[in-house]
Design a protein around this motif. Sequence first.
Motif, PDB file in Angstrom:
ATOM      1  N   ALA A 167       0.838  -1.206   0.000  1.00  0.00           N
ATOM      2  CA  ALA A 167       0.000   0.000   0.000  1.00  0.00           C
ATOM      3  C   ALA A 167       0.875   1.259   0.000  1.00  0.00           C
ATOM      4  O   ALA A 167       0.608   2.206  -0.751  1.00  0.00           O
ATOM      5  CB  ALA A 167      -0.942   0.002   1.201  1.00  0.00           C
ATOM      6  N   LEU A 168       1.924   1.263   0.810  1.00  0.00           N
ATOM      7  CA  LEU A 168       2.824   2.424   0.838  1.00  0.00           C
ATOM      8  C   LEU A 168       3.614   2.547  -0.462  1.00  0.00           C
ATOM      9  O   LEU A 168       3.800   3.653  -0.975  1.00  0.00           O
ATOM     10  CB  LEU A 168       3.786   2.318   2.026  1.00  0.00           C
ATOM     11  CG  LEU A 168       3.178   2.589   3.398  1.00  0.00           C
ATOM     12  CD1 LEU A 168       4.168   2.237   4.494  1.00  0.00           C
ATOM     13  CD2 LEU A 168       2.731   4.032   3.520  1.00  0.00           C
ATOM     14  N   ALA A 169       4.078   1.415  -0.986  1.00  0.00           N
ATOM     15  CA  ALA A 169       4.865   1.442  -2.224  1.00  0.00           C
ATOM     16  C   ALA A 169       4.020   1.907  -3.411  1.00  0.00           C
ATOM     17  O   ALA A 169       4.541   2.491  -4.365  1.00  0.00           O
ATOM     18  CB  ALA A 169       5.457   0.065  -2.505  1.00  0.00           C
ATOM     19  N   GLU A 170       2.730   1.670  -3.368  1.00  0.00           N
ATOM     20  CA  GLU A 170       1.839   2.017  -4.482  1.00  0.00           C
ATOM     21  C   GLU A 170       1.511   3.511  -4.532  1.00  0.00           C
ATOM     22  O   GLU A 170       1.165   4.022  -5.600  1.00  0.00           O
ATOM     23  CB  GLU A 170       0.549   1.194  -4.376  1.00  0.00           C
ATOM     24  CG  GLU A 170      -0.460   1.427  -5.463  1.00  0.00           C
ATOM     25  CD  GLU A 170      -0.017   0.998  -6.858  1.00  0.00           C
ATOM     26  OE1 GLU A 170      -0.765   1.271  -7.807  1.00  0.00           O
ATOM     27  OE2 GLU A 170       1.071   0.420  -7.020  1.00  0.00           O
ATOM     28  N   ILE A 171       1.661   4.229  -3.429  1.00  0.00           N
ATOM     29  CA  ILE A 171       1.344   5.653  -3.417  1.00  0.00           C
ATOM     30  C   ILE A 171       2.285   6.392  -4.376  1.00  0.00           C
ATOM     31  O   ILE A 171       3.494   6.340  -4.237  1.00  0.00           O
ATOM     32  CB  ILE A 171       1.477   6.252  -1.988  1.00  0.00           C
ATOM     33  CG1 ILE A 171       0.584   5.524  -0.998  1.00  0.00           C
ATOM     34  CG2 ILE A 171       1.187   7.759  -2.011  1.00  0.00           C
ATOM     35  CD1 ILE A 171      -0.890   5.630  -1.256  1.00  0.00           C
ATOM     36  N   GLY A 172       1.701   7.023  -5.378  1.00  0.00           N
ATOM     37  CA  GLY A 172       2.485   7.752  -6.374  1.00  0.00           C
ATOM     38  C   GLY A 172       3.116   6.874  -7.435  1.00  0.00           C
ATOM     39  O   GLY A 172       3.827   7.359  -8.305  1.00  0.00           O
ATOM     40  N   ASP A 173       2.849   5.572  -7.382  1.00  0.00           N
ATOM     41  CA  ASP A 173       3.406   4.629  -8.347  1.00  0.00           C
ATOM     42  C   ASP A 173       2.706   4.792  -9.697  1.00  0.00           C
ATOM     43  O   ASP A 173       1.592   5.311  -9.758  1.00  0.00           O
ATOM     44  CB  ASP A 173       3.203   3.203  -7.813  1.00  0.00           C
ATOM     45  CG  ASP A 173       3.969   2.171  -8.603  1.00  0.00           C
ATOM     46  OD1 ASP A 173       5.205   2.152  -8.519  1.00  0.00           O
ATOM     47  OD2 ASP A 173       3.312   1.373  -9.318  1.00  0.00           O
ATOM     48  N   LYS A 174       3.331   4.308 -10.768  1.00  0.00           N
ATOM     49  CA  LYS A 174       2.742   4.494 -12.094  1.00  0.00           C
ATOM     50  C   LYS A 174       1.395   3.798 -12.229  1.00  0.00           C
ATOM     51  O   LYS A 174       0.520   4.288 -12.941  1.00  0.00           O
ATOM     52  CB  LYS A 174       3.697   4.038 -13.196  1.00  0.00           C
ATOM     53  CG  LYS A 174       3.922   2.557 -13.283  1.00  0.00           C
ATOM     54  CD  LYS A 174       4.869   2.204 -14.416  1.00  0.00           C
ATOM     55  CE  LYS A 174       5.124   0.716 -14.414  1.00  0.00           C
ATOM     56  NZ  LYS A 174       6.058   0.326 -15.455  1.00  0.00           N
ATOM     57  N   THR A 175       1.195   2.682 -11.524  1.00  0.00           N
ATOM     58  CA  THR A 175      -0.112   2.029 -11.630  1.00  0.00           C
ATOM     59  C   THR A 175      -1.185   2.821 -10.879  1.00  0.00           C
ATOM     60  O   THR A 175      -2.349   2.798 -11.273  1.00  0.00           O
ATOM     61  CB  THR A 175      -0.050   0.566 -11.142  1.00  0.00           C
ATOM     62  OG1 THR A 175       0.649   0.492  -9.901  1.00  0.00           O
ATOM     63  CG2 THR A 175       0.625  -0.313 -12.171  1.00  0.00           C
ATOM     64  N   GLN A 176      -0.807   3.535  -9.836  1.00  0.00           N
ATOM     65  CA  GLN A 176      -1.782   4.409  -9.185  1.00  0.00           C
ATOM     66  C   GLN A 176      -2.101   5.593 -10.094  1.00  0.00           C
ATOM     67  O   GLN A 176      -3.261   6.005 -10.200  1.00  0.00           O
ATOM     68  CB  GLN A 176      -1.273   4.907  -7.833  1.00  0.00           C
ATOM     69  CG  GLN A 176      -2.365   5.644  -7.063  1.00  0.00           C
ATOM     70  CD  GLN A 176      -1.888   6.204  -5.752  1.00  0.00           C
ATOM     71  OE1 GLN A 176      -0.862   6.862  -5.691  1.00  0.00           O
ATOM     72  NE2 GLN A 176      -2.654   5.946  -4.700  1.00  0.00           N
ATOM     73  N   LEU A 177      -1.097   6.103 -10.783  1.00  0.00           N
ATOM     74  CA  LEU A 177      -1.341   7.165 -11.760  1.00  0.00           C
ATOM     75  C   LEU A 177      -2.239   6.655 -12.890  1.00  0.00           C
ATOM     76  O   LEU A 177      -3.118   7.382 -13.368  1.00  0.00           O
ATOM     77  CB  LEU A 177      -0.011   7.686 -12.322  1.00  0.00           C
ATOM     78  CG  LEU A 177       0.948   8.305 -11.318  1.00  0.00           C
ATOM     79  CD1 LEU A 177       2.279   8.630 -11.978  1.00  0.00           C
ATOM     80  CD2 LEU A 177       0.347   9.535 -10.669  1.00  0.00           C
ATOM     81  N   LEU A 178      -2.035   5.407 -13.297  1.00  0.00           N
ATOM     82  CA  LEU A 178      -2.880   4.804 -14.316  1.00  0.00           C
ATOM     83  C   LEU A 178      -4.324   4.704 -13.834  1.00  0.00           C
ATOM     84  O   LEU A 178      -5.268   4.955 -14.600  1.00  0.00           O
ATOM     85  CB  LEU A 178      -2.347   3.428 -14.706  1.00  0.00           C
ATOM     86  CG  LEU A 178      -3.149   2.663 -15.760  1.00  0.00           C
ATOM     87  CD1 LEU A 178      -3.237   3.443 -17.066  1.00  0.00           C
ATOM     88  CD2 LEU A 178      -2.531   1.291 -15.993  1.00  0.00           C
TER      89      LEU A 178
END
Length: 196
Positions: free
Chosen positions: A13-24
């Motif tokens: 959950a922390l690693a996903e914040i601001g990650d390209k898949t979250q941007l997607l």
Amino acid sequence: MLQPFLVSTSVVALAEIGDKTQLLSLVLAARYRKPLPIALGVLVATLANHAGAGGLGTLLSGILNPTVLNWAVVASFVLMAGWILIPDKLDEGELAMPKKAMGVFGTTVFVFFLAEMGDKTQIVTIALAARYHDFFGVVSGSTLGMILANVPVIYLGSRFANKLPIKAVHIIASIIFVVLGGLALRNAITGTAFAM
């Protein structure tokens, strides 16, 4: 055991914040404005992707020499600690949406699955599955972590994403990876098999 599930959920959950898949997820939500099929598509794509990653990690933990595996886990956590601090961007090629025949759900599954290939959260799922040798705990935890990070962005859009202190979240995630790497280093030096 609950520990692999909880560690996987929080770290992913922390690693996903601001990650390209979250941007997607944000791009998909803005483009299609249908949050439920997008959220379900993210769930299906994540389950498929992380099941493969968890399977690979579990397989590696079963076939690699425990000493080699300990050092590989140390290296992966240290690399993730640094990688998490590098901001992600979506490339134009990653935004290529398939034809409308797939619908919102199918499009989301397709593009999200592809975007997750080789992504931080996929790599950490491999490392955690190898570390804990717990396919179900790690895959269910990493999938929940992805959902916790992406569903608010899908439903609330940029209003939510723009208010997150992304740099601070990445620093916290990096510290967690350093701690996990330190624990794995202790295990590698002492020859202890995967105890935390």
